[in-house]
Motif scaffolding. Structure first.
Motif, short mmCIF file in Angstrom:
data_model
loop_
_atom_site.label_atom_id
_atom_site.label_comp_id
_atom_site.label_asym_id
_atom_site.label_seq_id
_atom_site.Cartn_x
_atom_site.Cartn_y
_atom_site.Cartn_z
N ARG A 406 19.52 49.32 6.21
CA ARG A 406 18.55 49.13 5.14
C ARG A 406 18.43 50.40 4.29
O ARG A 406 18.33 50.32 3.05
N ARG A 410 19.27 50.99 0.13
CA ARG A 410 18.35 51.66 -0.80
C ARG A 410 19.01 52.89 -1.43
O ARG A 410 18.82 53.18 -2.61
N ILE A 421 16.72 43.66 0.05
CA ILE A 421 17.54 44.31 1.08
C ILE A 421 17.84 43.34 2.21
O ILE A 421 18.98 43.23 2.68
#
Length: 651
Positions: A406, A410, A421
């Protein structure tokens, strides 16, 4: 060489090795032939260009689409024109190469994508064009078909081709076509109707929307399919709309895109061809060392064939990277070949460039750059995307690897929501599991042990470990300032030929962890006379004699593994797996050291003879003396490396 007799002997030894199968054996010219072999993509481009040039010459203008090809073929057929034998052969070769790529997807994917269907119909269209231009005139019942033009077809099949041109063209464009019930089969059974979820990522044309008629006629890309509502989320110029499947139809390729597809210039096709080429290269390496183990070829021949294979793979990889700089690693090539639809979807969903989408998909598929953890599932080595998919399916949102993934999304994208996500991770990992990983459902195992990418000898697993060694934490792939190597057993079970022989390349993880620093150390020290100065002797053609050395040099300069280095290291590991056991590796080491010492003695003897002749004014001997001195320097360096290795003999 010192004389024509010696030169002839060297040529015979290097390029005409003795073989039990006789002097006409294919291995006799293998090393020289490899240099002239074109990759699959290049061979396809040449074959297709030959056919299209003939078609344009006889039915101008030049065809740029499937419909153009079929229309021109039908027109030439009515004129009684038939493909020349050479062009027919080239077209059959192009079809065969396309079919090998299609089979690569069919054997691995658990379901057919729209791209697979388009590829299927493209092959069918090319085969139909070939049959139209190979068939005899059916009005002449006395005409005999030429066997070289391909298989004969029956009158019902011929009539079907004549009347099915438009349907074939529409199928390739992914337009809806009603199948005639009495149309005889002329190829393989067409694929069945697919679920709406498989259209995710496809570009569509919007039509029939009553509430927002301004959307009708506009193009958009399907981002998601909501099974509960039975609607698509369609992105139209940055705005998302929920539309019924009946309000969308697949958009056909534009003419420029279709022409690139036809000529084999798409990223996906070139990546797929390169992977098939690499698989063939490593298969040949295994054959060479299996034959050496059973006495079918000498150590010199097996080594020469391996070197030729490594150089061939390096040339192919360099050509692809030169044409498409984004395909600079094995991981990106695999993603481009198998996950192109996922990359396009990611590009639209996150509104990023193609390169950024490719990098993100590669990270989620193969692992976060710099990560030193080798992913496993149930005790089995797997690629990162498979492990991540299992953890997401189990709801392990707090797992360290899930958190890292994750964070990587980002980092790559920047402004992105948690929901986006989650959607990206689910989509990518699901496609990795269904398109790349190949589990064996019957036996309950997570991975097919014979799988080329992820099996016991998996190329992607070797590449993953090289990425770990290249990471800043390991800091192994670099210019070494001193000798250092991990202790045996640091990366896993220690390989030992007598007590723990390797059955596959996965058994050699710890061996590779110790061997690579040694190879880098020696490659950096080759011809080095000081920290800042190295001798250069291009006459020795080191890239040919020792193709691994320049690959190691490149990796040290980049501080990262390269695709060509992965293939070379895999070839090295495969050779060890084939040979190890019953002290065969030890005998290879003894034979090599003995050969180097004997070569040094022989060179000293020849050098003395040339020196004596040169003092008597022989210009040829003077040149031979200079060449022999360079060769002696190289062999002496190798001999000293064998006699005084930086690592103790016991280790």
């Amino acid at each position: 060489s010192s004389s024509p007799q010696v030169r002839d002997k060297l040529v015979r030894l290097c390029f005409q090795p003795r073989c039990k199968r006789g002097p006409r054996c294919r291995h006799v010219t293998f090393c020289t032939a490899m240099a002239a072999i074109a990759g699959r993509c290049e061979a396809y481009k040449r074959a297709t260009a030959s056919f299209l040039d003939w078609l344009a010459l006889n039915q101008p203008p030049k065809a740029r689409s499937v419909r153009d090809i079929l229309t021109a073929a039908q027109s030439l057929n009515t004129q009684g024109r038939v493909l020349p034998e050479s062009v027919n052969k080239n077209l059959r070769n192009a079809i065969s190469l396309r079919r090998s790529v299609h089979c690569m997807y069919e054997e691995r994917a658990q379901s057919r994508s729209r791209d697979d269907e388009r590829h299927f119909y493209f092959i069918e269209a090319l085969e139909s064009a070939r049959l139209l231009l190979s068939a005899p005139d059916i009005s002449d019942h006395t005409a005999e078909p030429d066997p070289s033009d391909g298989p004969a077809i029956s009158k019902p099949q011929y009539a079907a081709i004549q009347t099915d041109i438009e349907a074939l063209a529409n199928r390739f464009a992914m337009l809806e076509v009603e199948e005639a019930a009495d149309t005889p089969d002329i190829a393989v059974e067409p694929p069945a109707q697919k679920a709406p979820s498989l259209l995710v990522g496809e570009t569509v044309i919007i039509e029939g929307v009553v509430s927002k008629p301004e959307l009708n006629g506009r193009a958009g890309r399907i981002l998601q399919y909501d099974e509960g509502r039975g609607r698509y989320a369609v992105d139209v110029d940055g705005q998302q709309y929920c539309l019924k499947p009946s309000n969308t139809r697949v958009s056909p390729m534009d003419i420029a895109e279709e022409e690139r597809y036809l000529l084999g210039e798409t990223v996906q096709f070139q990546a797929a061809c390169l992977l098939l080429d690499i698989e063939g290269v490593l298969r040949e390496v295994r054959v060479a060392w299996d034959e050496h183990r059973h006495g079918g070829c000498s150590l010199l021949e097996a080594s020469a064939r391996t070197n030729a294979c490594v150089r061939h793979a390096e040339r192919l990889a360099s050509a692809v990277e030169l044409d498409m700089p984004t395909l600079d690693s094995l991981e990106r090539v695999v993603c481009a070949a198998y996950l192109m639809r996922t990359i396009s979807w990611t590009q639209s969903f996150l509104k990023v460039s193609f390169a950024a989408a490719l990098n993100l998909v590669s990270d989620i598929t193969h692992g976060i750059p710099g990560d030193t953890v080798l992913p496993t599932l149930g005790g089995t080595r797997v690629i990162f995307g498979v492990e991540l998919f299992a953890k997401l399916a189990a709801g392990l949102t707090a797992d360290q690897q899930v958190v890292k993934a994750r964070a990587q999304v980002r980092k790559r994208v920047g402004s992105v929501t948690d929901a986006q996500i989650g959607t990206v991770l689910e989509r990518i990992t699901e496609d990795v599991t269904t398109r790349i990983a190949r589990p064996v459902a019957e036996s309950g195992t997570l991975q097919d042990p014979d799988d080329f990418y992820c099996g016991d000898d998996g190329l992607l697993l070797t590449s993953a470990f090289l990425r770990v060694l290249s990471s800043p934490s390991a800091n192994i792939v670099r210019r070494p300032d001193r000798w250092s190597a991990p202790k045996p057993g640091f990366f896993g079970p220690e390989w030992h030929e007598d007590h723990n022989p390797a059955q596959c390349t996965n058994d050699l993880t710890d061996y590779l962890g110790g061997a690579l620093p040694a190879l880098l150390y020696f490659a950096d020290g080759e011809w080095r006379v000081s920290k800042s100065r190295r001798l250069t002797m291009p006459e020795l053609k080191m890239e040919t004699l020792m193709p691994l050395w320049p690959l190691l040099e490149t990796a040290m300069d980049k501080k990262a593994s390269t695709l060509a280095l992965v293939v070379a290291v895999q070839a090295m590991l495969v050779s060890l797996v084939c040979v190890n056991g019953e002290r065969r590796c030890r005998r290879v080491a003894i034979s090599t050291r003995s050969a180097v010492r004997k070569a040094l003695i022989q060179i000293d003897h020849d050098l003395a003879a040339f020196t004596e002749a040169a003092t008597n004014g022989c210009l040829i001997s003077e040149r031979n003396k200079s060449n022999m001195e360079m060769l002696r320097s190289f062999v002496d360096f190798t001999n000293r490396r064998h006699e005084h290795p930086p690592l103790s003999a016991s280790a």
